[in-house]
Design an enzyme around this catalytic site. Structure first.
Site, PDB file in Angstrom:
ATOM      1  N   PRO A  51      26.842 -54.694  58.460  1.00  0.00           N
ATOM      2  CA  PRO A  51      28.129 -54.006  58.582  1.00  0.00           C
ATOM      3  C   PRO A  51      27.993 -52.507  58.802  1.00  0.00           C
ATOM      4  CG  PRO A  51      28.049 -55.353  56.593  1.00  0.00           C
ATOM      5  CD  PRO A  51      26.677 -55.363  57.183  1.00  0.00           C
ATOM      6  N   THR A  52      28.890 -51.957  59.625  1.00  0.00           N
ATOM      7  CA  THR A  52      28.974 -50.513  59.809  1.00  0.00           C
ATOM      8  C   THR A  52      29.516 -49.918  58.511  1.00  0.00           C
ATOM      9  OG1 THR A  52      29.471 -50.844  62.118  1.00  0.00           O
ATOM     10  CG2 THR A  52      30.007 -48.700  61.221  1.00  0.00           C
ATOM     11  N   GLY A  53      28.918 -48.836  58.068  1.00  0.00           N
ATOM     12  CA  GLY A  53      29.390 -48.220  56.829  1.00  0.00           C
ATOM     13  C   GLY A  53      28.694 -48.781  55.617  1.00  0.00           C
ATOM     14  N   CYS A  54      27.651 -49.562  55.843  1.00  0.00           N
ATOM     15  CA  CYS A  54      26.890 -50.154  54.748  1.00  0.00           C
ATOM     16  C   CYS A  54      25.573 -49.397  54.650  1.00  0.00           C
ATOM     17  CB  CYS A  54      26.640 -51.625  55.041  1.00  0.00           C
ATOM     18  SG  CYS A  54      25.512 -52.413  53.901  1.00  0.00           S
ATOM     19  N   ILE A  55      25.367 -48.684  53.543  1.00  0.00           N
ATOM     20  CA  ILE A  55      24.134 -47.894  53.412  1.00  0.00           C
ATOM     21  C   ILE A  55      23.099 -48.704  52.620  1.00  0.00           C
ATOM     22  CG2 ILE A  55      23.137 -45.775  52.508  1.00  0.00           C
ATOM     23  CD1 ILE A  55      25.738 -44.381  53.030  1.00  0.00           C
TER      24      ILE A  55
END
Lengths: 99, 131, 111
Positions: free
Chosen positions: C107-111
């Site tokens: 996912p985008t925004g998953c660090i």
């Protein structure tokens, strides 16, 4: 000669430079962000239509579609696919890309 | 992910962020990169505005079909912004007019601003990030 | 890029084991990814996996976990749209594990 432009006319001056240099009977192919110039209502529309009297104007269909512009192409502009792109390059002795 | 939630609960400082989008999609990577940064920023619960001006308004066009150029159609992703609580989307009237576009041509609901309104909006930001 | 053999067919995955070409996804791939993630797939897991695939088809991204939680709550009800429920199904992170099983990118925004 075939002239190829790939930058948006509202971001860079390459289309303008191209139209200034292209001689009568030459072909101008617009690809990538340059295709916005040949759409209805674009700032470059009048310039393109005036240029079409002396030049053959082409635009790459897949690039128009990818920008939501397939249905907004100006009259007098020829839409080509990748095969048509290759044909244009093959038909002309020389080719200038306005990077 | 859970770490980020903890972080924004901890700081509590909310700044006004503007993401300024001025490039057409696909021809350069700016539009896609800008969108990804906005999605990541959403996790920090800041006051985010997304502004589309100059060729940036082209990013929001309806009817995009990228199959022919074999790249991802990220125009659909603008419709996910609402779910990320990013609701302030602005376009400027002059840029729309210069390209023969109206709000009906766009894939998401936006607020159209005059040049003066846009200038004021930019002036009141804490941070402006340009793509 | 590493390749994995799933039910006699080769699939390209990234260094973390996510499927590269999501159009190749099928149930065999999901089952293989689930074993990798030590998740035993039940109907409840499939519900989330299918939800993610629909979300991706509509928006072209894998949602961040809190966006997923909210969207699941909207579609499947509040008893499912919460972290507790989703972390019980996918203990190492619903977005991370469920996305992998669904054949989506991280996912985008998953660090």
């Amino acid at each position: 000669m075939l002239h190829i432009v790939n930058k948006s006319a509202t971001d860079r001056g390459s289309l303008e430079s191209c139209l200034r240099m292209a001689t009568k009977g030459s072909a101008v192919l617009l690809i990538e962000d340059a295709v916005y110039a040949v759409t209805n209502g674009s700032a470059a529309a009048a310039k393109i239509q005036a240029a079409a009297a002396d030049l053959k104007i082409y635009a790459l269909g897949p690039d128009l579609a990818a920008r939501g512009m397939a249905g907004r192409v100006l009259d007098g502009v020829n839409v080509v696919d990748y095969g048509g792109f290759v044909d244009l390059v093959a038909e002309h002795n020389s080719c200038q890309s306005w990077l | 992910m859970s770490d980020m939630d903890d972080m924004d609960e901890g700081s509590g400082i909310v700044k006004k962020f503007m993401f300024l989008n001025r490039k057409a999609p696909h021809g350069t990577v700016y539009a896609l990169e800008g969108l990804e940064v906005v999605l990541i920023t959403a996790a920090f619960d800041q006051d985010v505005s997304m502004v589309f001006t100059d060729d940036g308004v082209y990013q929001l066009l309806k009817g995009i079909d990228t199959k022919g150029i074999e790249v991802k159609d990220f125009s659909k992703t603008y419709r996910a912004l609402d779910g990320y609580d990013i609701e302030k989307l602005y376009v400027d009237q002059a840029s729309m007019d210069a390209r023969g576009l109206t709000e009906d041509d766009l894939i998401v609901d936006v607020t159209t601003l005059s040049v003066a309104e846009m200038a004021n909006l930019m002036a009141e930001q804490d941070v402006v990030i340009s793509f | 890029m590493p390749m994995v053999d799933i039910a006699g067919k080769d699939y390209e995955v990234d260094e973390e084991g996510y499927l590269i070409d999501l159009s190749q996804w099928n149930e065999d791939v999901a089952k293989y990814m689930a074993v990798e993630e030590k998740v035993e797939l039940t109907d409840s897991h499939w519900e989330v996996v299918n939800f993610l695939r629909e979300y991706y088809a509509e928006y072209q991204i894998a949602p961040a976990v809190r966006v997923l939680t909210k969207a699941i709550g909207k579609k499947l009800g509040p008893d499912k749209g919460n972290n507790k429920y989703l972390y019980e199904l996918f203990p190492y992170g619903p977005a991370k594990q469920a996305c992998k099983i669904a054949g989506l990118p991280k996912p985008t925004g998953c660090i």
